[in-house]
Design an enzyme around this catalytic site. Structure first.
Site, mmCIF file in Angstrom:
data_model
loop_
_atom_site.group_PDB
_atom_site.id
_atom_site.type_symbol
_atom_site.label_atom_id
_atom_site.label_comp_id
_atom_site.label_asym_id
_atom_site.label_seq_id
_atom_site.Cartn_x
_atom_site.Cartn_y
_atom_site.Cartn_z
ATOM 1 C CG HIS A 1 5.003 -2.017 2.472
ATOM 2 N ND1 HIS A 1 5.717 -2.183 3.644
ATOM 3 C CD2 HIS A 1 4.149 -3.062 2.416
ATOM 4 C CE1 HIS A 1 5.304 -3.270 4.275
ATOM 5 N NE2 HIS A 1 4.350 -3.828 3.549
ATOM 6 C CD GLU B 1 0.285 -9.256 2.173
ATOM 7 O OE1 GLU B 1 -0.047 -9.729 1.074
ATOM 8 O OE2 GLU B 1 1.456 -9.303 2.597
#
Length: 181
Positions: free
Chosen positions: A4, A77
């Protein structure tokens, strides 16, 4: 695969795992530039972590590529638990030898409350295998920790290279896999 765009946490160099942290203005610009770079690259599916910073990046890329977008919980994550919001120095000061042991042997040592990397590796492996089974040129959009595990799962790096491997924000990384014999 692609990490990202920039967040406030990544700009400060702190651990950010499960917290919802939005892209910064620069992060949105990075994601937009990545989307333009990937337009016409043949991406036929985009799979993303559900966390906003990855999802926002993925939406821009999927739109530019004209590819369907799917959220995959397995691309969240790694849960860094007690390290959330700390930089490396703060983590070492707070956890001492336990932290340095984890940095030296990330798959063997761990801090209480942290997701074991072997668990994350299994998530990464299954997400990558499914993405490759469902599309010819899939793109995974996620976070540095889980994407490092994707690289391990796909045989691109060794377990001992987990911390050595840096994934710049919003920089596509093409992976070439050898066909199975």
């Amino acid at each position: 695969m692609i990490r990202h765009g920039e967040t406030e946490a990544s700009a400060r160099g702190v651990y950010s795992s499960r917290a919802e942290i939005p892209l910064t203005e620069e992060g949105r610009a990075q994601a937009g530039r990545a989307a333009e770079r990937l337009r016409g690259a043949g991406i036929d599916a985009v799979r993303t972590s559900p966390l906003d910073r990855a999802l926002d990046t993925a939406q821009l890329i999927a739109e530019a590529a004209g590819a369907p977008l799917a959220v995959d919980e397995r691309l969240r994550e790694i849960d860094y638990g007690p390290l959330e919001g700390l930089n490396r120095l703060e983590a070492e000061e707070r956890f001492g030898a336990a932290y340095t042991g984890w940095r030296e042997r990330p798959f063997e040592a761990r801090l209480p409350g942290m997701e074991p990397l072997d668990h994350g590796l299994e998530r990464a492996r299954s997400a990558a295998v499914d993405a490759l089974a469902d599309a010819r040129r899939p793109l995974l959009v996620a976070h540095q920790g889980i994407l490092r595990l994707v690289l391990i799962a796909l045989g691109q790096i060794g377990r001992d290279q987990y911390f050595e491997t840096r994934l710049p924000e919003a920089e596509p990384r093409e992976i070439h896999l050898e066909p199975e014999a």
